[in-house]
Enzyme design. Sequence first.
Site, PDB file in Angstrom:
ATOM      1  CG  HIS A  63      84.001  11.586  49.597  1.00  0.00           C
ATOM      2  ND1 HIS A  63      83.819  11.763  48.248  1.00  0.00           N
ATOM      3  CD2 HIS A  63      85.153  12.226  49.911  1.00  0.00           C
ATOM      4  CE1 HIS A  63      84.810  12.489  47.761  1.00  0.00           C
ATOM      5  NE2 HIS A  63      85.646  12.781  48.741  1.00  0.00           N
ATOM      6  CG  ASP A 173      88.512  13.745  45.870  1.00  0.00           C
ATOM      7  OD1 ASP A 173      88.100  13.213  46.896  1.00  0.00           O
ATOM      8  OD2 ASP A 173      88.274  14.948  45.575  1.00  0.00           O
ATOM      9  CD  GLU A 201      84.291  15.641  50.423  1.00  0.00           C
ATOM     10  OE1 GLU A 201      85.162  16.273  51.034  1.00  0.00           O
ATOM     11  OE2 GLU A 201      84.204  15.674  49.182  1.00  0.00           O
ATOM     12  CD  GLU A 202      84.211  15.994  45.896  1.00  0.00           C
ATOM     13  OE1 GLU A 202      84.431  17.188  46.178  1.00  0.00           O
ATOM     14  OE2 GLU A 202      85.113  15.139  45.819  1.00  0.00           O
ATOM     15  CG  HIS A 312      87.647  18.489  42.844  1.00  0.00           C
ATOM     16  ND1 HIS A 312      87.025  19.440  43.623  1.00  0.00           N
ATOM     17  CD2 HIS A 312      87.729  17.390  43.622  1.00  0.00           C
ATOM     18  CE1 HIS A 312      86.770  18.919  44.821  1.00  0.00           C
ATOM     19  NE2 HIS A 312      87.194  17.683  44.831  1.00  0.00           N
TER      20      HIS A 312
END
Lengths: 339, 343
Positions: A63, A173, A201-202, A312
């Site tokens: 992603h 990420d 995606e998140e 994150h």
Amino acid sequence: MLKYLKRYCDILGPSGMEDEIRNAIIEDIKDSGCEYEVDPMGNLTVFKKGKKRRDNKVLFSAHMDEVGFMVKYIDDDGYVLFNSIGGVDRRVVSGRRIIFCESNTHGVVASKAVHMQTPEERGKCEQISDMHIDIGARSRAEANEHIMIGDCATFVPNYTEFGEGLIRSKALDDRFGCAVLVDMINQDLEYDTYFTFNVCEEVGCNGAREVAHRLRPDIVFVLEATTAGDTLGTPKSKRACALGEGAVLSIADRSTIYNKELLETAVETANEKGIKWQYKNVVAGGNESGEYQRTASGAKVLAISAPARYIHSESNVLSVNDMQSVADLAFAINERSFN
Amino acid sequence: MEKLYDIVENFTQYPGVAGFEYMAFDELTKYVKSLNIFDEIGTTPVGSFYGIMRCGKKNAPLILCDAHIDTIGFVVTEVCEGGFLKIANIGGIAAKILPASEVNIYGKETIKGVFVSKPPHLHEANEYDQKMNVVDNYIDTGLPLEKLKSIVRVGTPVGFPCKLQRLLGDNLAGAGFDDRLCGAAIVRALMYLDKKSLNVDVAFQFSGTEETVYTGAMTTAYRLNPDKAIVIDVTHAFVPGAPKAREGVKAGLGGDICLSPHTHRGFTKFAIEVAKKEGIPYQLSSAPGATGTNSNAVQTSRNGIPTLLVSIPLKNMHTMSELVDMKDALDTARFVAAVIKAL
């Protein structure tokens, strides 16, 4: 893979704002002889012809989006109220530098000084919705010259080598997954292969759902960063995975029970090629695999992940060797026919 | 203003966690010498740096300008397996700002660290209701234990790096503005002065250990033996959620002159008149009790020193993202210069 990584990580691209990262990826794959397409949601899907065809449609997925922040309100004094895009631990937000994506306006997430906290407040962290961003504006009108409600921000780009053989950056990420896919697309492949670089995606894997629906893959490998809990005092049973121990293969997480056959193939391939790998030993987290598994007629799925500390946050910490293991395993597994 | 930015850019880059001020001395001395302001420069055993500017007149009174050189930070308490460092804080720091933040570790060489952020799968059910202690946080260096041990030991200081970032207007974000910014403002103030035309000598003391025990200010004021003193520190600019009584001091409205039993009322009133006369913006605040600055340490040195306290409004104090309106810093420098000229 590393040659793409810094550039990708430094791009600002929270969920819903993947244009710039997508354009950077297109730039890097357009001369590879692949066919690519950007769908209405913004997902970038790629078909790369190999030497041979295979009966099953094999898809590699990463992603493009990262966690970030969005303006909810600007008050009379020019302070910006906001909330997170994707899941962000409130304790990695307070006091941090952020940058708005469209205007490149810089800001600081205000943190009430320790001296002014009441005894009740001390030691606790307010919710993100109770924080504000200070951009140096003294009024709403002044702030509005630079940003408006709905504008997005991310942590400030900070890609850097860290410790021994590690990288620290925002957005590893899943820009690392993107970098691995770009690397694969630029190599000669044994078999016809599909790739996708997804949006959003998140915020619930919305991109993957749409891609799954459109491409109807039979087999999907999701390349992701996954939480490593290998910090001080965490018992081995709760670490999930550890930095430096290689590519992470999951048996199950909160969204998926992974396909046993693919898992065994991955283990076998890794062992054959001498690629370092480890099991994720807790059932936690989740990724786009779940969407691929349950959309349309379903697909066989496996996640090949790189262990990531402090995911994150502004400080994702990943090991270069682990990322290389993921790349090596992805490439090696794609040399299989899956017939 | 650009001169002030230059000084701030320099002053904020030296390490100098309270108790480890000496780490700043070499570079600071070199830089301050290059500015060619002081007739005499020195350091003290208690972590202070000072410079004296002489007007050349015999028996001229000495005016002391104090800011503190030390910053908040941490000290390593244990070097652990896996390349982690346990720490204790030096000065008041809120635990909520630490996870995933970047630090400099000032060992045999300066290395980078990141405060550990607990992964979600290890969160407890009432994770956010629990109070966090600074000392429960620890630092990841990404280094193997043996290598880490060759660089860092128990007692190694740790601080936030100062990454300067200009925001809108003259707003500037950085770390260690408390109180390097005020040292910069003093130096800028002295640049406004033509020393030959002054009736006083002026000393600048950049005191150690304000964030902990005030010993730098006490001992350096004793050594320099001034006739009057101006203490310059930062103060909290009002932010949403701060107590109402703090609404009186806002960013962008000038330096904050403090009335307090821990300062000299007569000198303070005199200084306010100077600001009015010169048209320099200022704000007023009061500290019925402790000022939380060096003012008390300086005021009570030797036979007592009439002391004035002026502060630069600052947001997010004691974080990696302190925020100042540089107009306030410049107005404070102008104010200090005007007061010295008026003596």
